[in-house]
Design an enzyme around this catalytic site. Structure first.
Site, PDB file in Angstrom:
ATOM      1  N   CYS A   1      -4.339   0.042  -0.122  1.00 19.07           N
ATOM      2  CA  CYS A   1      -3.125   0.170   0.253  1.00 19.07           C
ATOM      3  C   CYS A   1      -2.210  -1.205   0.124  1.00 19.07           C
ATOM      4  O   CYS A   1      -1.229  -1.157  -0.428  1.00 19.07           O
ATOM      5  CB  CYS A   1      -2.742   0.978   1.626  1.00 19.07           C
TER       6      CYS A   1
ATOM      7  N   HIS B   1      -2.416   0.618   7.948  1.00 15.05           N
ATOM      8  CA  HIS B   1      -1.998   1.075   6.430  1.00 15.05           C
ATOM      9  C   HIS B   1      -0.796  -0.127   6.061  1.00 15.05           C
ATOM     10  O   HIS B   1      -0.302  -0.714   6.870  1.00 15.05           O
ATOM     11  CB  HIS B   1      -1.435   2.325   6.563  1.00 15.05           C
TER      12      HIS B   1
ATOM     13  N   ASP C   1       5.436   5.313   1.049  1.00 14.55           N
ATOM     14  CA  ASP C   1       3.655   5.499   1.267  1.00 14.55           C
ATOM     15  C   ASP C   1       3.138   5.401   0.094  1.00 14.55           C
ATOM     16  O   ASP C   1       3.226   6.354  -0.906  1.00 14.55           O
ATOM     17  CB  ASP C   1       3.410   6.701   2.151  1.00 14.55           C
TER      18      ASP C   1
END
Length: 487
Positions: free
Chosen positions: A56, A162, A180
């Site tokens: 991520c 994240h 995201d």
């Protein structure tokens, strides 16, 4: 037939609002009218899904670097230069990130060494109001973007830490749009800014420090030209602690009166990984001519010229001359001598060649490098400055070639000689740039006032030429970000 695994997650709403829902579209339209979605269009143009569950941070960084139109200066696939999460390995090995993820400080360090200006804040270094101001500023511009590091659990999502970029802001609802990068799991979504702050204001178990956010913009020049800091080896944190904690203690206890004595103290007991902490940034390319002929285009020669100028500026510093004199005096400790006994270009070229073996020949690199061969050539085209190219070949059934472009050191000889290039990067170069890159407070414990004034003058960046000054400040900021991960 049953298929194991997961297909997406249901986005917890509230607190999140799906970007593609009717409410999400309304928020977008209203924010667009308010002028706080200007940064969205650049980001969405380069928005991508992380290629590994733990990538991520890398995917977020690739999106933002591409949105800022930063040239990676190296090829992605075919002839194209492009940022992809699989390319971002200069601060930590991809295999380790794939298993453990990546920390806040290393993402900032990685952004910096790939050409971004980075301003990073953990939540204990900022406030929610400051965060809002930065979000509004970047959402209203195409010139900067915000990356956030947060805990999914606070947003009622599955998972833990994240990274994702912020794509916009709605002032009336005080909500931010999270793009995201785990699009296989959750779509882009709006969340309350204060709730995202709470999600950032959590402790990262890997470092014991709060998460946070960083603002990325484009540097006026490219990333590091000659050197970069590396934490790819397991002992990088010991090197940082030695340089920033042990060295000041040693200087406080030792009665040093001269620069030569100071160097002996600083490098008295160097960590074994010191040699690998500063890496030479080599420009490596696949050979495009199957016959092994090397031709440099104007862009490549331009980059080499900048490297050569910085190297000359480094070697013209007074600190370089002190270190060269100290090494020549024979006082170099055995531990440090062993760290710099393999700096010859053929050795470095063989290393680079083998590192590319898996990608070029789909074959693991041999420990003895028996299938890598290298040679050094001086290119001297008509009306052009000579250039040094180290060529390597991965010897398999299908020979694959690699070229490494090397700055040409000044020499009176017209031929390649050991003095010309084969000792570069040398121990003197590496130790000089290392000391220049250290935070200046390192020297504050020196007792002798004259020596303290001398060393502060020798390492002060404002006395350096502009190109070398940029190089030093780049390394200092990298070190700052790495130090920020050490609780």
């Amino acid at each position: 037939m049953a298929v194991a695994g997961f297909y997406r997650r249901v986005l917890p709403s509230p607190p999140a609002i799906d970007f593609a829902s009717s409410d999400g579209k309304r928020l977008f339209t209203e924010a667009l009218g308010d002028g706080t979605m200007d940064g969205f269009f650049k980001l969405i143009s380069y928005y991508q899904t992380q290629s590994e569950p733990a990538y991520c941070g890398l995917a977020t960084l690739a999106v933002v670097l591409n949105a800022l139109s930063i040239d990676p200066g190296r090829k992605w696939k075919g002839p194209w230069r492009w940022f992809d999460d699989s390319m971002l390995d200069c601060c930590e090995p991809l295999a380790k990130i794939k298993t453990d993820g990546i920390t806040f400080g290393k993402v900032a360090c990685l952004a910096r060494c790939n050409g971004a200006k980075v301003v990073a804040f953990r939540t204990n270094e900022s406030t929610v109001d400051d965060f809002r101001k930065h979000v509004v500023s970047c959402s209203s511009s195409e010139d900067c973007h915000v990356i956030t590091s947060y805990h999914r659990g606070v947003l009622k999502q599955t998972g833990t830490g994240h990274f994702s970029p912020i794509g916009g802001y709605h002032a009336g609802k005080d909500m931010v749009l999270i793009l995201d990068v785990a699009r296989f799991k959750y779509p882009p979504h709006w969340v309350p800014l204060t709730l995202l702050w709470d999600a950032m204001n959590t402790i990262d178990g890997a470092t014991g420090l709060p998460r946070g956010y960083m603002i990325l913009s484009k540097l006026p020049r490219g990333p590091s030209i000659l050197y970069t800091l590396s934490c790819q080896h397991d002992g990088w944190n010991n090197v940082v602690k030695y340089l920033t904690e042990d060295v000041p203690r040693l200087l406080k206890t030792e009665d040093v009166k001269s620069v030569q004595e100071l160097l002996s103290v600083v490098f008295k007991l160097p960590p074994q990984n010191l040699r690998h902490f500063i890496k030479w940034v080599a420009e490596v390319r696949e050979q495009e001519d199957g016959n092994g002929n090397v031709k440099l285009n104007a862009e490549e020669r331009g980059r080499l010229a900048v490297k050569e100028e910085i190297l000359e500026q480094l070697r013209a510093t007074e600190l370089f001359k002190h270190i060269k004199q100290w090494l020549a005096s024979g006082t170099l400790c055995e531990g440090l001598a062993s760290l710099f006994d393999k700096d010859e270009l053929p050795e470095i070229a063989a290393t680079f060649c083998c590192q590319r073996a898996e990608t070029l020949a789909a074959k693991p690199c041999s420990a003895d490098r028996s299938f890598c061969r290298t040679d050094i050539r001086l290119l001297n085209a008509e009306n052009e400055k000579p250039a040094v190219v180290v060529s390597g070949a991965v010897v398999t059934n299908d020979i694959k070639g690699v070229d490494m472009l090397v700055p040409l050191c000044k020499t009176e000889s017209s031929h390649i000689s050991d003095e010309c290039c084969c000792q570069w990067p040398s121990a003197v170069d590496v130790l000089t740039i290392l000391l220049l890159a250290l935070p200046q407070h390192i020297w504050s414990t020196i007792k002798d006032e004259k020596l303290l004034a001398d060393i502060n003058r020798l390492v002060a960046e404002n006395y350096l030429p502009s190109l070398l000054q940029d190089e030093v400040l780049h390394l200092r900021q990298q070190m700052h970000f790495l130090m920020s991960d050490l609780s």
